[in-house]
Design a protein around this motif. Structure first.
Motif, PDB file in Angstrom:
ATOM      1  N   SER A  57      45.368  39.160  41.096  1.00  0.00           N
ATOM      2  CA  SER A  57      44.236  39.741  40.377  1.00  0.00           C
ATOM      3  C   SER A  57      43.537  38.680  39.540  1.00  0.00           C
ATOM      4  O   SER A  57      44.187  37.807  38.960  1.00  0.00           O
ATOM      5  N   ARG A  59      40.997  38.673  36.274  1.00  0.00           N
ATOM      6  CA  ARG A  59      40.570  39.595  35.227  1.00  0.00           C
ATOM      7  C   ARG A  59      39.624  38.899  34.252  1.00  0.00           C
ATOM      8  O   ARG A  59      39.895  37.790  33.791  1.00  0.00           O
ATOM      9  N   ILE A  61      38.270  39.778  30.722  1.00  0.00           N
ATOM     10  CA  ILE A  61      38.609  40.734  29.673  1.00  0.00           C
ATOM     11  C   ILE A  61      38.040  40.278  28.332  1.00  0.00           C
ATOM     12  O   ILE A  61      38.185  39.109  27.936  1.00  0.00           O
ATOM     13  N   ALA A  81      38.551  43.846  36.611  1.00  0.00           N
ATOM     14  CA  ALA A  81      39.672  43.243  37.339  1.00  0.00           C
ATOM     15  C   ALA A  81      39.543  43.571  38.817  1.00  0.00           C
ATOM     16  O   ALA A  81      39.139  44.683  39.183  1.00  0.00           O
ATOM     17  N   MET A  95      36.002  43.649  42.014  1.00  0.00           N
ATOM     18  CA  MET A  95      36.228  43.879  40.581  1.00  0.00           C
ATOM     19  C   MET A  95      35.711  45.245  40.156  1.00  0.00           C
ATOM     20  O   MET A  95      34.633  45.676  40.551  1.00  0.00           O
ATOM     21  N   ALA A  98      38.093  47.807  33.635  1.00  0.00           N
ATOM     22  CA  ALA A  98      39.443  47.796  33.070  1.00  0.00           C
ATOM     23  C   ALA A  98      39.338  48.035  31.569  1.00  0.00           C
ATOM     24  O   ALA A  98      38.363  47.628  30.930  1.00  0.00           O
ATOM     25  N   TYR A 127      43.382  49.799  35.102  1.00  0.00           N
ATOM     26  CA  TYR A 127      42.204  49.694  35.959  1.00  0.00           C
ATOM     27  C   TYR A 127      42.493  50.361  37.293  1.00  0.00           C
ATOM     28  O   TYR A 127      43.657  50.599  37.663  1.00  0.00           O
ATOM     29  N   GLN A 251      45.312  31.978  31.764  1.00  0.00           N
ATOM     30  CA  GLN A 251      44.042  32.503  31.279  1.00  0.00           C
ATOM     31  C   GLN A 251      43.455  31.564  30.239  1.00  0.00           C
ATOM     32  O   GLN A 251      44.176  30.842  29.543  1.00  0.00           O
TER      33      GLN A 251
END
Length: 258
Positions: A57, A59, A61, A81, A95, A98, A127, A251
């Motif tokens: 995945s 994401r 965010i 996501a 996507m 989420a 999600y 991330q």
């Protein structure tokens, strides 16, 4: 997770009340990350059914929260996501939205400036994604289904995966000049559903309907990262974080405090 957050709120309310004179600082953070974890799919109605897979995945965010007195950090998170699971008939969903939230408590801080902190954090993310896949459907016991060597035929189906992820972090953080390193252990849980629906076609006079459960393969891991402060006050920072074992992820993001 809801019960845990409610219980935590009851215990931290006195701390928040006594910290009112201290700073209440709202902040905003946005980041993007890549995540990969092993999962298993099981059916509660068919004990022999089990499929292992790897969920990948990306994401994007955003978090909006408040830091209360340097003790309580409460935030909401939302964004998008996608989800890919090759073992699930090459499931590859684009996507979608989420959302979730979290709570961090710094339960110990060294009695000097920029001293280390010990913290515990719980967060939740939900999600839902969907894709159209081609699956091999078993023809056994279906009236009007033509014969085949392996008694199965390909059929089109819509597959919707609902992903609920719960995470608890326990760790330590500090500050060293313009860096804010942190790390610790993590416990995580996936509680998802894989909803597969197929309409009747030339081979299958009846519709297909199945909703097996999605669970994590591993729930214990570690995490580590750092903030890179861009100003002397520490109100703006780049953030980099990685996780291992229960989920393999990296991330990067940027955070600003108002």
């Amino acid at each position: 997770m809801k019960q845990i957050l409610i219980t935590a709120a009851v215990f931290i309310f006195p701390v928040v009340w006594t910290s009112q004179a201290r700073a209440v600082e709202p902040y905003f953070q946005i980041g993007v990350g890549a995540y990969s974890r092993d999962i298993v799919e099981k059916s509660s109605s068919l004990s022999s059914f089990k499929v292992d897979g790897t969920a990948d995945s990306v994401r994007l965010i955003a978090k909006a929260g408040v830091d209360i007195g340097g003790v309580i950090n409460l935030y909401l998170q939302g964004g998008g996501a996608d989800l890919s699971i090759d073992e699930f008939d090459n499931y590859d969903a684009s996507m979608n939205g989420a959302y979730g939230g979290g709570l961090r408590i710094n339960f110990y801080q060294a009695p000097y400036r920029d001293g280390p902190k010990l913290f515990v954090e719980g967060n939740y993310l939900h999600y839902s994604t969907d894709d159209h896949v081609q699956i091999q459907r078993d023809c056994t016991g279906i009236a009007g289904c033509p014969a085949s060597p392996d008694n199965s035929f390909p059929t089109e189906a819509k597959e919707t995966i609902q992903w609920n992820e719960y995470t608890v972090l326990m760790g330590a953080s500090g500050r060293y000049f313009d860096m804010g390193p942190y790390g610790g252990i993590r416990l995580s849980k996936v509680d998802g559903k894989d909803r597969v629906r197929g309409a009747p076609d030339s081979n299958f006079p009846t519709s297909l309907s199945a909703t097996p459960d999605l669970k994590e393969r591993d729930n214990f891991g570690i995490f580590f990262g750092t903030d890179v402060f861009l100003d002397r006050s520490g109100k703006t920072a780049l953030n980099f974080e990685a996780s291992l074992f229960d989920v393999y992820s990296f991330q990067a993001g940027i955070r600003t405090t108002f």
